[in-house]
Scaffold this motif. Structure first.
Motif, PDB file in Angstrom:
ATOM      1  N   VAL A  55       0.834  -1.199   0.000  1.00 57.42           N
ATOM      2  CA  VAL A  55       0.000   0.000   0.000  1.00 57.42           C
ATOM      3  C   VAL A  55       0.873   1.255   0.000  1.00 57.42           C
ATOM      4  O   VAL A  55       0.554   2.251  -0.658  1.00 57.42           O
ATOM      5  N   THR A 391      -5.779   0.139  -2.906  1.00 53.09           N
ATOM      6  CA  THR A 391      -5.376  -1.135  -3.523  1.00 53.09           C
ATOM      7  C   THR A 391      -6.235  -1.445  -4.743  1.00 53.09           C
ATOM      8  O   THR A 391      -5.727  -1.920  -5.763  1.00 53.09           O
ATOM      9  N   LEU A 425      -0.464  -6.451  -3.755  1.00 55.82           N
ATOM     10  CA  LEU A 425      -1.383  -5.317  -3.757  1.00 55.82           C
ATOM     11  C   LEU A 425      -2.779  -5.727  -4.204  1.00 55.82           C
ATOM     12  O   LEU A 425      -3.781  -5.265  -3.661  1.00 55.82           O
ATOM     13  N   ALA A 429      -3.288  -7.761   0.219  1.00 55.63           N
ATOM     14  CA  ALA A 429      -3.668  -6.548   0.946  1.00 55.63           C
ATOM     15  C   ALA A 429      -5.185  -6.349   1.019  1.00 55.63           C
ATOM     16  O   ALA A 429      -5.716  -6.108   2.112  1.00 55.63           O
TER      17      ALA A 429
END
Length: 446
Positions: A55, A391, A425, A429
């Motif tokens: 992030v 994201t 990502l 995340a």
């Protein structure tokens, strides 16, 4: 007025200062202390690498790609989908609110510096009572908060190279040196090994859903994610900067200070029979006791509190800069006026938070004091929402080849590293963030 960082080191120290601040020095010790110590630290480390770092790089992309404040940057990256600019708007609002109660804790730090130089700290001091008296005195709480905000305003009004970068170039190295000295002293205290075991020997039977979720929340807070600060700082970078190396340096500096803070706090906690789960006042009760066991301890404590003030201010600089950048929109002639106006407004909004431990302790909304409510809104709602949106925006909305090409500018890293980052990502995340957010709202329980 120079509107760019004059060096890569200046950017790294400023961004690391934003990330470290009270996240590593104040919040990490007491969150680790209330969540199992070593096992929390290990999970926090994993989440920082697997979720926080991806992030962080995404926010760097948003800022450097456009060279604009968070709101205008997102507008430029999504010209036909301007709703994405709300990530920046909410982030800027989050910085405004976050600084309003963060400055309260900054005021506590300043108060303890005054305690040190006034001679009110000695071997017979009851540190728990002193902390309670410090934060519950209305006049003192507001006065110290005001001084903290005035210092922040004074530096930020000077801009990037002359204000924020110059201040961090001296503050951060001095803080590291003092923390190393303190850690060495704390490790030589009686029963220090119990504290080391608490911090570094994980007990996996202590892991709960709350441990996992709190560790992930700390990873956001510790890297200043979800409130547009890193996107704002990256906007002042040139294309020659290596984003991967910068992000890694910032992340590991943050982890190093968190570890050092643990090595200072927890051996002392066990040496002086404090409780590791004492909460937000932990460092204010433990650190004075450590210094009293050192030669010239009162003087050194005053010096250390100056350095902690520096670390606290570096985070405050980034929060205020994020708001200022969004309002002046590149017109530096407006900087001084906007900085003073917005800074004073933040101070006024923060007064109820400063009084939440004294005159307004019984004033509660949704069962929380004003201070705790703002803390919940920022760390449990705004940070995860904006981090999740980031994201999705970078991982799914933006053109993959353009993202990869820009991320690799100024870097010699192989494409495989970019692939790993991009995969984390897009998949790791968002899933982790969704689990945190869903549990926070009570949608799911583990």
């Amino acid at each position: 007025m120079n509107t760019h960082w004059t060096s890569r080191l200046g950017f790294i120290l400023a961004a690391a200062g934003s990330a470290i601040g009270l996240g590593a020095i104040w919040k990490f010790p007491y969150t680790a202390g209330t969540n199992g110590g070593a096992v929390f630290f290990l999970i926090f480390l994993l989440f920082t690498v697997l979720v926080g770092l991806p992030v962080l790089l995404a926010e760097f992309y948003i800022g450097r790609k456009t060279g604009k404040n968070a709101i205008d940057a997102l507008k430029e990256l999504s010209p036909n989908q301007t709703a994405w600019a709300w990530i920046g708007r909410v982030g800027v609002f989050g910085c405004f609110v976050l600084l309003s109660f963060y400055s309260v804790v900054g005021g506590w730090v300043l108060a303890y510096f005054v305690h040190a130089v006034s001679g009110s700290l000695n071997a017979s001091t009851n540190y728990e009572q002193l902390f309670g008296a410090t934060i519950s005195n209305p006049a003192q709480a507001i006065a110290y908060q005001a001084v903290f905000m005035l210092i922040t305003i004074w530096v930020v009004r000077k801009g990037i190279s002359e204000g924020i970068e110059k201040a961090n170039r001296y503050m951060m190295p001095a803080l590291f040196i003092m923390f190393i000295i303190l850690a060495i002293r704390s490790l030589t205290l009686p029963n220090a090994m119990a504290g080391i075991s608490f911090l570094l020997k994980p007990d996996f039977s202590a892991v709960t859903a709350n441990t996992l979720l709190t560790a992930l929340g700390q990873a956001f807070f510790a890297l200043s994610l979800g409130v547009s600060t890193m996107a704002t700082y990256a906007a002042y970078l040139d294309r020659k900067s290596d984003l991967f190396r910068s992000a890694n340096s910032i992340m590991w500096m943050n982890m190093a200070v968190s570890l050092l803070a643990g090595l200072v706090i927890f051996p002392a906690v066990f040496a002086f029979n404090f409780k590791p789960d004492a909460g937000p006042g932990l460092i204010f009760m433990v650190l004075p006791a450590v210094f009293q066991k050192m030669p010239l301890g009162t003087i050194l404590f005053a010096v250390f509190m100056i350095l902690v003030t520096f670390a606290t201010l570096t985070s405050a600089f980034s929060m205020l800069e994020t708001v200022i950048a969004a309002t002046i929109r590149g017109d530096q002639s407006k900087r001084a006026k906007h900085t003073w106006g917005i800074g004073i407004a933040i101070l006024i909004i923060g007064i109820p938070s400063a009084l939440s431990f004294g005159a307004m302790a019984d004033v509660k909304l949704f069962g929380k004091t004003i201070f705790d409510l703002w803390d919940f809104v920022i760390t449990s709602l705004i940070m995860p929402i904006c981090a999740l949106a980031t994201t999705v925006f970078i991982g799914y909305v933006q053109n993959r080849s353009q993202v990869w090409a820009h991320i690799r500018e100024g870097s010699s890293l192989p494409e495989m590293v970019v692939r790993i980052w991009y995969g984390a990502l897009r998949y790791i995340a968002p899933i982790a963030i969704l689990l945190v957010f869903a549990n926070t709202l009570g949608w799911i329980k583990f």
